[in-house]
Design an enzyme around this catalytic site. Structure first.
Site, PDB file in Angstrom:
ATOM      1  N   TRP A  72       0.872  -1.168   0.000  1.00 50.41           N
ATOM      2  CA  TRP A  72       0.000   0.000   0.000  1.00 50.41           C
ATOM      3  C   TRP A  72       0.914   1.224   0.000  1.00 50.41           C
ATOM      4  CZ3 TRP A  72      -5.528  -0.614   0.812  1.00 50.41           C
ATOM      5  CH2 TRP A  72      -5.907  -1.945   0.988  1.00 50.41           C
ATOM      6  N   ASP A 144       1.100  -0.039  -6.634  1.00 50.49           N
ATOM      7  CA  ASP A 144       0.471  -1.232  -6.086  1.00 50.49           C
ATOM      8  C   ASP A 144      -0.905  -1.299  -6.755  1.00 50.49           C
ATOM      9  OD1 ASP A 144      -0.964  -3.076  -4.640  1.00 50.49           O
ATOM     10  OD2 ASP A 144      -0.398  -2.311  -2.663  1.00 50.49           O
ATOM     11  N   LYS A 168      -6.975 -11.077  -5.772  1.00 50.80           N
ATOM     12  CA  LYS A 168      -8.255 -10.378  -5.933  1.00 50.80           C
ATOM     13  C   LYS A 168      -8.811 -10.507  -7.348  1.00 50.80           C
ATOM     14  CE  LYS A 168      -7.274  -7.787  -1.991  1.00 50.80           C
ATOM     15  NZ  LYS A 168      -5.914  -7.269  -1.852  1.00 50.80           N
TER      16      LYS A 168
HETATM   17  C1  LIG Z   1      -4.923  -7.108  -1.007  1.00 53.25           C
HETATM   18  C2  LIG Z   1      -3.923  -6.048  -1.234  1.00 53.25           C
HETATM   19  C3  LIG Z   1      -2.565  -6.287  -1.044  1.00 53.25           C
HETATM   20  C4  LIG Z   1      -2.160  -7.654  -0.617  1.00 53.25           C
HETATM   21  O1  LIG Z   1      -0.914  -7.762  -0.170  1.00 53.25           O
HETATM   22  P1  LIG Z   1      -0.406  -9.231   0.214  1.00 53.25           P
HETATM   23  O2  LIG Z   1       0.969  -9.004   0.691  1.00 53.25           O
HETATM   24  O3  LIG Z   1      -0.450 -10.021  -1.071  1.00 53.25           O
HETATM   25  O4  LIG Z   1      -1.352  -9.751   1.262  1.00 53.25           O
HETATM   26  C5  LIG Z   1      -1.661  -5.281  -1.280  1.00 53.25           C
HETATM   27  N1  LIG Z   1      -2.084  -4.076  -1.711  1.00 53.25           N
HETATM   28  C6  LIG Z   1      -3.389  -3.813  -1.930  1.00 53.25           C
HETATM   29  C7  LIG Z   1      -3.808  -2.480  -2.435  1.00 53.25           C
HETATM   30  C8  LIG Z   1      -4.337  -4.797  -1.702  1.00 53.25           C
HETATM   31  O5  LIG Z   1      -5.643  -4.574  -1.891  1.00 53.25           O
END
Ligand SMILES: *Cc1c(COP(=O)(O)O)cnc(C)c1O
Length: 334
Positions: A72, A144, A168
């Site tokens: 994120w 991301d 997702k």
């Molecule tokens: C679900 C999600 C992730 C997932 O990260 P993981 O390390 O694969 O669990 C990362 N960034 C975003 C924006 C997401 O929605």
């Protein structure tokens, strides 16, 4: 939901039909060596299909890796800060209003000697999306894209690097897709080979054992998206699905959306009644009606509908039906 999400039924059925005996090999894909020619064909086809679907230019590498996308923007900031030689500058944030809008990014605020600018194209928890990418000058844009890759037709050439957890919109957990412009890799010594995209690229994602079964399912999902008409068609359907839900929320006297209208995500749609007890009651009724994953993320509460590519329109219609019923039984309490 923020975790693994819905897959197209036809993909699951195809996987089921091939589960025990893949292409008369007498083996499951899970049992194939990643060096076998059968698996090599799977990963090559997956890459070709993804390149076609996203119109990925030739000077970009596509990597299928393990590791996750967990970054994120807040985490991207805190992780980057751990490296002594990296200086982190936050040039835009909507944390002041709980990330319910997309902050403006001004070119003049971006130091042109920066190594990159990081964004999260779709905020899965708060339900915002960056539709107009920031102009960054010559600074590479890194995104991301975990929760809206293949849902919105972004132009890959606008990015230096895209990364996305597969769980997702692509396939099962355990696979992370990286799309990276060639000139951005191999520039610095990386502490660990496992973190070095140059090594992964040179080895065709086979430096170590890749998540083979997840790559196989991803390939089936890419085929399914192609059959549906590609990413533009996915975007069109996602817009239609989300529009009927947003219309319901906006017309409702009970439910409302906390998100700035122009930044609303077509993939993740949070909504609230403004009353925690009613939210809880609605979530309970939703579970009873078969909506397992409607509860909002634990950090924000309320409800959240996640309309990823494989989520059918009839599912949205059923949710709207439930909302109308709930409103007629509990309305006026807002
Ligand atoms: C679900 C999600 C992730 C997932 O990260 P993981 O390390 O694969 O669990 C990362 N960034 C975003 C924006 C997401 O929605």
């Amino acid at each position: 939901m923020a975790g693994p999400a819905v897959l197209p039924k036809s993909v699951l059925e195809k996987a089921q039909s091939e589960l025990v005996n893949y292409e008369n090999s007498g083996m499951s894909v899970m049992e194939l060596s990643h060096r076998s020619s059968l698996f090599e064909t799977i990963i090559e086809n997956a890459e070709t299909l993804l390149r076609e679907l996203m119109n990925i230019p030739d000077n970009y590498k596509v990597l299928f890796l393990q590791g996750g996308a967990s970054s994120w923007s807040k985490k991207a900031i805190s992780e980057a800060k751990k490296i002594d030689t990296v200086e982190v500058q936050v040039i835009a944030s909507s944390e002041d209003k709980n990330f319910t809008y997309i902050p403006e990014v001004h070119l003049e605020d971006i130091p042109q000697d920066a190594a990159y600018l990081h964004i999260t194209t779709n905020n899965t928890i708060e339900g915002t999306t960056i539709y107009d990418l920031p102009k960054t000058g010559k600074v590479p844009l890194i995104a991301d894209m975990s929760s809206n890759i293949l849902s919105i037709n972004y132009n890959v050439a606008d990015f230096g690097l895209i990364y996305a957890g597969a769980q997702k919109n692509i396939g099962p957990a355990g696979l992370t897709v990286v799309i990276v412009r060639e000139d951005l890799i191999g520039q610095v010594d990386v502490l660990s080979a496992m973190l070095d995209y140059d090594i992964h690229a040179k080895n065709g994602s086979m430096y170590n054992t890749p998540p083979t079964y997840s790559i196989y399912i991803a390939k089936l999902v890419f085929e399914w998206i192609k059959e549906q008409g590609g990413v533009s068609q996915m975007e069109k359907l996602n817009k239609e699905k989300s529009a009927i839900l947003y219309n319901e929320i906006d017309a409702s006297a009970l439910f409302s959306s906390p998100v700035n209208p122009k930044d609303r995500s077509i993939n993740n749609i949070p909504f609230i009644t403004g009353n925690d007890a009613l939210d809880k009651k609605f979530n309970q009724e939703a579970i009873a009606a078969g909506f397992e994953n409607l509860k909002g993320h634990r950090s924000v509460g309320g409800m959240r509908a996640s309309l990823y590519n494989a989520f059918p329109k009839v599912g949205v219609e059923a949710l709207i039906h439930l909302m109308k019923k709930f409103e007629s039984e509990n309305g006026g309490t807002k």
